[in-house]
Design a protein around this motif. Structure first.
Motif, PDB file in Angstrom:
ATOM      1  N   GLY A 120      42.124  30.957  22.270  1.00  6.63           N
ATOM      2  CA  GLY A 120      41.826  32.376  22.297  1.00  6.63           C
ATOM      3  C   GLY A 120      42.479  33.120  23.430  1.00  6.63           C
ATOM      4  N   PHE A 121      43.558  32.602  23.955  1.00  3.40           N
ATOM      5  CA  PHE A 121      44.215  33.285  25.057  1.00  3.40           C
ATOM      6  C   PHE A 121      44.876  34.563  24.589  1.00  3.40           C
ATOM      7  CE2 PHE A 121      44.615  28.791  26.496  1.00  3.40           C
ATOM      8  CZ  PHE A 121      43.712  28.905  27.520  1.00  3.40           C
ATOM      9  N   LEU A 122      44.930  35.522  25.514  1.00  5.33           N
ATOM     10  CA  LEU A 122      45.654  36.759  25.248  1.00  5.33           C
ATOM     11  C   LEU A 122      47.072  36.575  25.736  1.00  5.33           C
ATOM     12  CD1 LEU A 122      45.861  39.741  24.506  1.00  5.33           C
ATOM     13  CD2 LEU A 122      45.080  40.297  26.816  1.00  5.33           C
ATOM     14  N   GLN A 182      32.327  36.717  27.596  1.00  3.08           N
ATOM     15  CA  GLN A 182      32.810  35.436  27.096  1.00  3.08           C
ATOM     16  C   GLN A 182      34.278  35.494  26.679  1.00  3.08           C
ATOM     17  OE1 GLN A 182      31.010  32.632  27.246  1.00  3.08           O
ATOM     18  NE2 GLN A 182      32.834  31.506  26.576  1.00  3.08           N
ATOM     19  N   GLU A 183      34.678  36.576  26.032  1.00  6.09           N
ATOM     20  CA  GLU A 183      36.051  36.660  25.543  1.00  6.09           C
ATOM     21  C   GLU A 183      37.071  36.822  26.667  1.00  6.09           C
ATOM     22  OE1 GLU A 183      34.244  40.858  25.082  1.00  6.09           O
ATOM     23  OE2 GLU A 183      33.631  38.757  24.867  1.00  6.09           O
ATOM     24  N   LYS A 184      36.594  37.116  27.873  1.00  7.07           N
ATOM     25  CA  LYS A 184      37.499  37.286  29.008  1.00  7.07           C
ATOM     26  C   LYS A 184      37.687  35.998  29.807  1.00  7.07           C
ATOM     27  CE  LYS A 184      38.346  41.753  28.676  1.00  7.07           C
ATOM     28  NZ  LYS A 184      39.712  42.292  28.520  1.00  7.07           N
ATOM     29  N   VAL A 225      45.205  44.780  37.666  1.00  4.95           N
ATOM     30  CA  VAL A 225      44.091  43.999  38.196  1.00  4.95           C
ATOM     31  C   VAL A 225      42.841  44.859  38.317  1.00  4.95           C
ATOM     32  CG1 VAL A 225      43.250  42.749  40.225  1.00  4.95           C
ATOM     33  CG2 VAL A 225      45.584  42.362  39.404  1.00  4.95           C
ATOM     34  N   PHE A 226      43.005  46.126  38.755  1.00  7.00           N
ATOM     35  CA  PHE A 226      41.862  47.028  38.928  1.00  7.00           C
ATOM     36  C   PHE A 226      41.148  47.269  37.597  1.00  7.00           C
ATOM     37  CE2 PHE A 226      40.292  51.451  38.780  1.00  7.00           C
ATOM     38  CZ  PHE A 226      39.287  51.354  39.728  1.00  7.00           C
ATOM     39  N   PHE A 227      41.910  47.599  36.554  1.00  9.24           N
ATOM     40  CA  PHE A 227      41.292  47.879  35.263  1.00  9.24           C
ATOM     41  C   PHE A 227      40.765  46.613  34.602  1.00  9.24           C
ATOM     42  CE2 PHE A 227      43.732  51.880  35.545  1.00  9.24           C
ATOM     43  CZ  PHE A 227      42.696  52.766  35.288  1.00  9.24           C
ATOM     44  N   PHE A 228      41.417  45.459  34.854  1.00 10.62           N
ATOM     45  CA  PHE A 228      40.918  44.197  34.319  1.00 10.62           C
ATOM     46  C   PHE A 228      39.564  43.877  34.926  1.00 10.62           C
ATOM     47  CE2 PHE A 228      40.466  39.573  34.460  1.00 10.62           C
ATOM     48  CZ  PHE A 228      40.692  39.251  33.138  1.00 10.62           C
ATOM     49  N   PHE A 229      39.423  44.128  36.235  1.00 11.98           N
ATOM     50  CA  PHE A 229      38.151  43.881  36.919  1.00 11.98           C
ATOM     51  C   PHE A 229      37.057  44.763  36.327  1.00 11.98           C
ATOM     52  CE2 PHE A 229      35.115  45.077  40.232  1.00 11.98           C
ATOM     53  CZ  PHE A 229      34.656  43.838  40.633  1.00 11.98           C
ATOM     54  N   LEU A 230      37.371  46.043  36.099  1.00 14.52           N
ATOM     55  CA  LEU A 230      36.382  46.951  35.541  1.00 14.52           C
ATOM     56  C   LEU A 230      35.971  46.532  34.131  1.00 14.52           C
ATOM     57  CD1 LEU A 230      37.633  50.487  36.645  1.00 14.52           C
ATOM     58  CD2 LEU A 230      35.788  49.121  37.635  1.00 14.52           C
ATOM     59  N   SER A 231      36.945  46.127  33.318  1.00 14.41           N
ATOM     60  CA  SER A 231      36.636  45.760  31.934  1.00 14.41           C
ATOM     61  C   SER A 231      35.788  44.504  31.872  1.00 14.41           C
ATOM     62  CB  SER A 231      37.929  45.546  31.139  1.00 14.41           C
ATOM     63  OG  SER A 231      38.643  44.425  31.616  1.00 14.41           O
ATOM     64  N   ASP A 232      35.991  43.565  32.806  1.00 12.09           N
ATOM     65  CA  ASP A 232      35.216  42.330  32.804  1.00 12.09           C
ATOM     66  C   ASP A 232      33.780  42.563  33.248  1.00 12.09           C
ATOM     67  OD1 ASP A 232      37.061  40.637  31.817  1.00 12.09           O
ATOM     68  OD2 ASP A 232      37.816  39.962  33.749  1.00 12.09           O
TER      69      ASP A 232
END
Length: 216
Positions: A3-5, A137-139, A206-213
């Motif tokens: 399930g990798f992106l 979980q998907e992250k 990285v900033f938006f990835f942190f927020l989405s997680d």
């Protein structure tokens, strides 16, 4: 398929063509890592490290930074990590690292030699990591199978997540990705498709990835 992106590296057409050519050459070379032990069932896929991946200077730099960081954190434990894949796969170093960073003792066996006990210990350690990070979980881009099989990109994802969570006093190189090959067995034979797995994006990424997680 896992399930990798996967995301392709931004670049010109020749760069993509070079990756595709390298992938075909790897499959045609019986001594290459891409053609090693590829016993796949019909239409089964397997993701492996591209033969050119470890020659990437940014990837090498990221590994060196992470190794130095781990050794600094565990200096009192007299643990010296030299290779991320070989030294972290059994969960022993990850256990010590998480205990030191989180100032919390994990309820796991100190020494594990059998494959079964290693995987059990690793599962406990990763469960603690997941509870700590609280990623959706998907992250989560690591699991027992990936880490114990010495999957470099799974180990890197885990370590980068710990670096970010604990705000480690180190500077990670930006825009680091890992070149992978997706192998598939078809009636016509083995096929390969190059992919890029992003490990560290730009500062904005990285900033938006942190927020989405952290979102629910």
């Amino acid at each position: 398929m896992s399930g990798f992106l996967f995301q392709k590296r931004k670049g010109n057409t020749s760069e993509v063509n070079d990756l595709q050519s390298d992938g075909r050459n790897a499959l045609n070379n019986p001594l290459s890592s891409a053609s090693f032990d590829m016993q796949l069932d019909e239409n089964e896929e397997k993701v492996i490290l591209h033969p050119i991946a470890k020659s990437d200077p940014k990837l090498q730099q990221l590994q060196h930074v992470l190794i130095d960081w781990i050794n600094d954190v565990l200096v009192d434990e007299r643990i010296i990590v030299k290779c991320l894949e070989d030294d972290l796969y059994d969960g022993q170093v990850l256990q010590k690292l998480l205990e030191k960073l989180g100032n919390h003792k994990l309820n796991v066996a100190e020494v594990t030699q059998s494959t079964v006990s290693q995987r059990q210990k690793l599962q406990t350690v990763l469960n603690s990591v997941d509870q700590l990070l609280k990623y959706r979980q998907e992250k989560i881009k690591w699991n027992v199978d990936l880490i114990h099989s010495k999957c470099l990109w799974g180990i890197l994802h885990l370590l980068v997540a710990l670096v970010n969570h604990f705000d480690a006093p180190i500077q990670l190189p930006q825009d680091v990705s890992v070149a992978l090959l997706v192998l598939k067995k078809t009636p016509a034979g083995m096929t390969s498709e190059p992919k890029q797995e992003i490990i560290v994006g730009s500062n904005l990424y990285v900033f938006f990835f942190f927020l989405s997680d952290k979102a629910f």
